[in-house]
Design a protein around this motif. Structure first.
Motif, PDB file in Angstrom:
ATOM      1  N   PRO A  65       0.810  -1.230   0.000  1.00 21.49           N
ATOM      2  CA  PRO A  65       0.000   0.000   0.000  1.00 21.49           C
ATOM      3  C   PRO A  65       0.839   1.274   0.000  1.00 21.49           C
ATOM      4  O   PRO A  65       0.513   2.238  -0.708  1.00 21.49           O
ATOM      5  CB  PRO A  65      -0.822  -0.123   1.290  1.00 21.49           C
ATOM      6  N   PHE A  66       1.919   1.285   0.757  1.00 21.51           N
ATOM      7  CA  PHE A  66       2.748   2.485   0.827  1.00 21.51           C
ATOM      8  C   PHE A  66       3.608   2.648  -0.419  1.00 21.51           C
ATOM      9  O   PHE A  66       3.864   3.770  -0.863  1.00 21.51           O
ATOM     10  CB  PHE A  66       3.603   2.455   2.089  1.00 21.51           C
ATOM     11  N   PRO A  90       9.716   6.192  -1.834  1.00 21.44           N
ATOM     12  CA  PRO A  90       9.226   5.829  -0.494  1.00 21.44           C
ATOM     13  C   PRO A  90      10.161   6.299   0.612  1.00 21.44           C
ATOM     14  O   PRO A  90       9.710   6.611   1.718  1.00 21.44           O
ATOM     15  CB  PRO A  90       9.148   4.302  -0.548  1.00 21.44           C
ATOM     16  N   ARG A  91      11.441   6.367   0.314  1.00 27.49           N
ATOM     17  CA  ARG A  91      12.424   6.764   1.325  1.00 27.49           C
ATOM     18  C   ARG A  91      12.352   8.251   1.656  1.00 27.49           C
ATOM     19  O   ARG A  91      13.016   8.713   2.582  1.00 27.49           O
ATOM     20  CB  ARG A  91      13.837   6.385   0.866  1.00 27.49           C
ATOM     21  N   ARG A  92      11.548   8.977   0.889  1.00 24.19           N
ATOM     22  CA  ARG A  92      11.341  10.400   1.165  1.00 24.19           C
ATOM     23  C   ARG A  92       9.939  10.657   1.713  1.00 24.19           C
ATOM     24  O   ARG A  92       9.482  11.792   1.754  1.00 24.19           O
ATOM     25  CB  ARG A  92      11.548  11.203  -0.122  1.00 24.19           C
ATOM     26  N   CYS A  93       9.282   9.572   2.153  1.00 30.32           N
ATOM     27  CA  CYS A  93       7.914   9.681   2.663  1.00 30.32           C
ATOM     28  C   CYS A  93       7.865   9.476   4.171  1.00 30.32           C
ATOM     29  O   CYS A  93       8.611   8.667   4.726  1.00 30.32           O
ATOM     30  CB  CYS A  93       7.009   8.632   2.008  1.00 30.32           C
ATOM     31  N   GLY A 108       0.638  -1.705  10.235  1.00 34.32           N
ATOM     32  CA  GLY A 108       0.933  -0.602   9.332  1.00 34.32           C
ATOM     33  C   GLY A 108       2.351  -0.091   9.481  1.00 34.32           C
ATOM     34  O   GLY A 108       2.999   0.281   8.496  1.00 34.32           O
ATOM     35  N   LEU A 109       2.846  -0.069  10.703  1.00 29.72           N
ATOM     36  CA  LEU A 109       4.222   0.375  10.936  1.00 29.72           C
ATOM     37  C   LEU A 109       5.224  -0.610  10.346  1.00 29.72           C
ATOM     38  O   LEU A 109       6.257  -0.211   9.803  1.00 29.72           O
ATOM     39  CB  LEU A 109       4.461   0.566  12.434  1.00 29.72           C
ATOM     40  N   VAL A 110       4.921  -1.895  10.442  1.00 24.06           N
ATOM     41  CA  VAL A 110       5.772  -2.913   9.812  1.00 24.06           C
ATOM     42  C   VAL A 110       5.778  -2.717   8.300  1.00 24.06           C
ATOM     43  O   VAL A 110       6.824  -2.789   7.644  1.00 24.06           O
ATOM     44  CB  VAL A 110       5.283  -4.326  10.179  1.00 24.06           C
ATOM     45  N   ALA A 111       4.604  -2.452   7.737  1.00 23.42           N
ATOM     46  CA  ALA A 111       4.495  -2.226   6.295  1.00 23.42           C
ATOM     47  C   ALA A 111       5.290  -1.001   5.868  1.00 23.42           C
ATOM     48  O   ALA A 111       5.973  -1.013   4.837  1.00 23.42           O
ATOM     49  CB  ALA A 111       3.025  -2.063   5.909  1.00 23.42           C
ATOM     50  N   ALA A 112       5.203   0.065   6.654  1.00 20.51           N
ATOM     51  CA  ALA A 112       5.925   1.294   6.324  1.00 20.51           C
ATOM     52  C   ALA A 112       7.429   1.076   6.360  1.00 20.51           C
ATOM     53  O   ALA A 112       8.163   1.552   5.486  1.00 20.51           O
ATOM     54  CB  ALA A 112       5.529   2.403   7.295  1.00 20.51           C
ATOM     55  N   ALA A 147       8.555  -0.769   3.383  1.00 19.08           N
ATOM     56  CA  ALA A 147       8.530   0.068   2.182  1.00 19.08           C
ATOM     57  C   ALA A 147       9.692   1.050   2.147  1.00 19.08           C
ATOM     58  O   ALA A 147       9.942   1.679   1.116  1.00 19.08           O
ATOM     59  CB  ALA A 147       7.210   0.832   2.110  1.00 19.08           C
ATOM     60  N   GLY A 148      10.388   1.205   3.275  1.00 14.44           N
ATOM     61  CA  GLY A 148      11.504   2.135   3.339  1.00 14.44           C
ATOM     62  C   GLY A 148      11.118   3.532   3.769  1.00 14.44           C
ATOM     63  O   GLY A 148      11.908   4.471   3.626  1.00 14.44           O
TER      64      GLY A 148
END
Length: 225
Positions: free
Chosen positions: A148-149, A160-163, A172-176, A179-180
């Motif tokens: 999703p991210f 993603p590394r700038r998000c 959700g935190l694991v997903a984030a 995603a980097g």
């Protein structure tokens, strides 16, 4: 919790902010509990079995709890129950201000809801969402997978590394992290000690998002302004 811990997040410039929805921007807890309580009774699932799935797409929860031959009908049922109950849904503190501050910047919602459910809850809360809305039915794997991210960042045209991701749920935190993305946790639905992130606040009312002349985004503790 009385301390706002932002750490290195205040030193960084972000290209975009990606918000989770339920538990981050809106409180849908009463409706969620009602829908899943009915579903669990109908499908012989205990409260103990349901525990620990917060933040995951409904379809993923069903697949974990029931045998494969029951998946399709059970997923259809929970989707119907949730769509039918959007009562008592309210906007969480700081959510409107955060979205308004980022109205001219790159921002998105990445939620474990399906698109119809996300739209129904957004309408019930009378929330004005960002133009980019990523839902569980738009990705192959929902949270805690990074999909999703990653899709939200792609649609925003940023790395993603700038998000910065704002989340209330461990999944959700694991997903984030996968995603980097950088992670800001809000303590609205989960115990603080169960949230692993780069920063942690009570809710979005504790922070402000500030836009730079170049379109970059910074996050600050509200009390420091």
């Amino acid at each position: 919790m009385s301390t706002v811990v932002l750490g290195r997040l205040t030193e960084l410039d972000f290209d975009a902010v990606i918000f989770d929805m339920d538990g981050t921007l809106i409180d849908s807890t009463p409706a969620v509990i009602r829908a899943w309580t009915i579903w669990a009774k109908e499908h012989g699932v205990t409260a103990e079995q349901l525990a620990g799935h917060h933040g995951m797409p409904s379809a993923g929860v069903v697949r974990r709890l029931l045998p494969e031959h029951r998946h399709e009908s059970a997923i259809d049922r929970i989707n119907a129950l949730e769509i039918d109950d959007v009562h008592d849904i309210v906007v969480l503190p700081g959510a409107i201000e955060a979205l308004e501050a980022l109205a001219s910047a790159r921002s998105a919602i990445a939620t474990s809801c399906t698109l119809p459910l996300a739209r129904a809850r957004i309408a019930a809360a009378q929330l004005t969402p960002p133009s980019v809305l990523v839902t569980a039915d738009q990705v192959k794997h929902g949270k805690p997978a990074p999909d999703p991210f990653l899709l939200a960042a792609e649609r925003l045209g940023v790395s993603p590394r700038r998000c910065l991701v704002v989340e209330d749920a461990p999944a959700g935190l694991v997903a984030a992290e996968a995603a980097g993305c950088y992670r800001l946790a809000v303590v609205t639905t989960t115990r603080e000690e169960d949230l692993v992130a780069d920063g942690i606040v009570r809710n979005l009312g504790d922070v402000e998002f500030v836009l730079g002349a170049d379109g970059s985004i910074r996050v600050r503790a509200r009390s420091s302004w």
